[in-house]
Design an enzyme around this catalytic site. Structure first.
Site, short mmCIF file in Angstrom:
data_model
loop_
_atom_site.label_atom_id
_atom_site.label_comp_id
_atom_site.label_asym_id
_atom_site.label_seq_id
_atom_site.Cartn_x
_atom_site.Cartn_y
_atom_site.Cartn_z
N CYS A 4 0.87 -1.18 0.00
CA CYS A 4 0.00 0.00 0.00
C CYS A 4 0.90 1.23 0.00
O CYS A 4 1.71 1.42 0.91
CB CYS A 4 -0.92 0.01 1.22
SG CYS A 4 -1.79 1.59 1.40
N CYS A 7 0.58 3.41 3.09
CA CYS A 7 1.23 2.81 4.27
C CYS A 7 2.75 3.02 4.18
O CYS A 7 3.41 3.27 5.19
CB CYS A 7 0.89 1.33 4.39
SG CYS A 7 -0.77 1.04 5.05
N ASP A 30 -0.50 16.36 -2.07
CA ASP A 30 -0.75 15.47 -3.21
C ASP A 30 0.33 15.70 -4.27
O ASP A 30 0.71 16.85 -4.55
CB ASP A 30 -2.14 15.73 -3.79
CG ASP A 30 -2.62 14.61 -4.68
OD1 ASP A 30 -3.56 13.91 -4.31
OD2 ASP A 30 -2.02 14.41 -5.78
N HIS A 46 -4.41 1.22 8.38
CA HIS A 46 -4.84 0.93 7.01
C HIS A 46 -6.33 0.59 6.99
O HIS A 46 -6.74 -0.47 7.44
CB HIS A 46 -4.04 -0.23 6.39
CG HIS A 46 -4.47 -0.53 4.99
ND1 HIS A 46 -3.93 0.10 3.89
CD2 HIS A 46 -5.46 -1.33 4.51
CE1 HIS A 46 -4.55 -0.32 2.80
NE2 HIS A 46 -5.48 -1.19 3.15
N GLY A 93 -14.22 6.79 -8.15
CA GLY A 93 -12.91 7.16 -8.71
C GLY A 93 -11.75 7.00 -7.74
O GLY A 93 -10.74 7.70 -7.86
N HIS A 98 -6.37 3.14 0.21
CA HIS A 98 -6.15 3.46 1.63
C HIS A 98 -6.94 4.75 1.84
O HIS A 98 -6.66 5.76 1.17
CB HIS A 98 -4.65 3.65 1.91
CG HIS A 98 -4.29 3.96 3.34
ND1 HIS A 98 -3.32 3.25 4.03
CD2 HIS A 98 -4.75 4.90 4.20
CE1 HIS A 98 -3.21 3.76 5.26
NE2 HIS A 98 -4.06 4.77 5.37
N HIS A 100 -8.51 8.11 2.21
CA HIS A 100 -7.86 9.42 2.23
C HIS A 100 -8.87 10.52 1.94
O HIS A 100 -9.82 10.35 1.18
CB HIS A 100 -6.70 9.49 1.23
CG HIS A 100 -7.06 9.07 -0.16
ND1 HIS A 100 -7.18 7.75 -0.54
CD2 HIS A 100 -7.34 9.79 -1.27
CE1 HIS A 100 -7.51 7.68 -1.81
NE2 HIS A 100 -7.62 8.91 -2.29
N HIS A 102 -9.22 14.30 0.51
CA HIS A 102 -8.57 15.38 -0.25
C HIS A 102 -9.01 16.71 0.36
O HIS A 102 -10.21 16.99 0.42
CB HIS A 102 -9.03 15.36 -1.71
CG HIS A 102 -8.62 14.15 -2.50
ND1 HIS A 102 -7.56 14.16 -3.38
CD2 HIS A 102 -9.13 12.90 -2.54
CE1 HIS A 102 -7.46 12.97 -3.95
NE2 HIS A 102 -8.40 12.18 -3.46
P1 AMP Z 1 -7.88 8.98 -5.38
O1 AMP Z 1 -8.12 9.08 -6.85
O2 AMP Z 1 -8.97 9.59 -4.55
O3 AMP Z 1 -7.56 7.56 -4.97
O4 AMP Z 1 -6.63 9.87 -5.08
C1 AMP Z 1 -5.33 9.40 -4.95
C2 AMP Z 1 -4.45 10.61 -4.90
O5 AMP Z 1 -3.18 10.20 -4.43
C3 AMP Z 1 -4.23 11.27 -6.26
O6 AMP Z 1 -4.66 12.63 -6.18
C4 AMP Z 1 -2.71 11.15 -6.48
O7 AMP Z 1 -2.17 12.29 -7.11
C5 AMP Z 1 -2.21 10.99 -5.06
N1 AMP Z 1 -0.93 10.29 -4.93
C6 AMP Z 1 -0.60 9.09 -5.46
N2 AMP Z 1 0.65 8.75 -5.10
C7 AMP Z 1 1.11 9.74 -4.32
C8 AMP Z 1 2.34 9.99 -3.62
N3 AMP Z 1 3.36 9.12 -3.68
N4 AMP Z 1 2.47 11.14 -2.92
C9 AMP Z 1 1.46 12.03 -2.88
N5 AMP Z 1 0.28 11.87 -3.48
C10 AMP Z 1 0.10 10.74 -4.20
ZN ZN Z 2 -2.41 1.49 3.55
#
Ligand code: AMP
Ligand code: ZN
Length: 114
Positions: A4, A7, A30, A46, A93, A98, A100, A102
């Site tokens: 993950c 994680c 992000d 997680h 989407g 994990h 999160h 925004h």
């Molecule tokens: P979601 O589409 O809601 O799953 O959003 C996942 C978000 O994680 C996206 O906006 C990506 O740009 C962001 N993301 C993916 N990998 C990383 C990373 N290593 N560091 C920071 N943000 C990330």
């Molecule tokens: Zn995780």
């Protein structure tokens, strides 16, 4: 959880730009921001998505909103406002599995959220 990406960020195996951290929550910028301020706020535990939320996890959701408030203050967007989005599952989407939140701010968001 192994494999993950968030994680791994929590465990500092992958670098990130951390803006807030406590025992249970991590927040970092992000990597592909869609607003001048785009922070991801995550539980350190997680939890795959809102669908997998268990009764014992409900308290962390409240704490995440508390952290969001602190981060919005830190980022200077408390007064002008911001948007919080949680994508869930395929139709929602959600790409990273994990949970999160925004936190988006620093610009006037449009009326459309879908
Ligand atoms: P979601 O589409 O809601 O799953 O959003 C996942 C978000 O994680 C996206 O906006 C990506 O740009 C962001 N993301 C993916 N990998 C990383 C990373 N290593 N560091 C920071 N943000 C990330
Ligand atoms: Zn995780």
């Amino acid at each position: 959880m192994e494999d993950c990406i968030f994680c791994k960020i929590i465990n500092k195996e992958i670098p990130s730009n951390i803006v807030y951290e406590d025992d249970e929550i991590l927040a970092f910028r992000d990597i592909h921001p869609v607003a001048p301020i785009h922070v991801l706020v995550i539980p350190k535990k997680h939890i795959t998505s809102l669908v997998e939320l268990e009764k014992e996890d409900e308290a962390i959701i409240g704490k995440i909103y508390g952290a969001i408030n602190k981060i919005a203050t830190q980022e200077g967007i408390l007064e002008k406002g911001f948007r919080v989005i949680v994508n869930c599952g395929e139709d929602g989407g959600q790409e990273v599995k994990h949970l999160h939140f925004h936190l988006l701010g620093g610009k006037k968001m449009g009326p459309k959220i879908a």
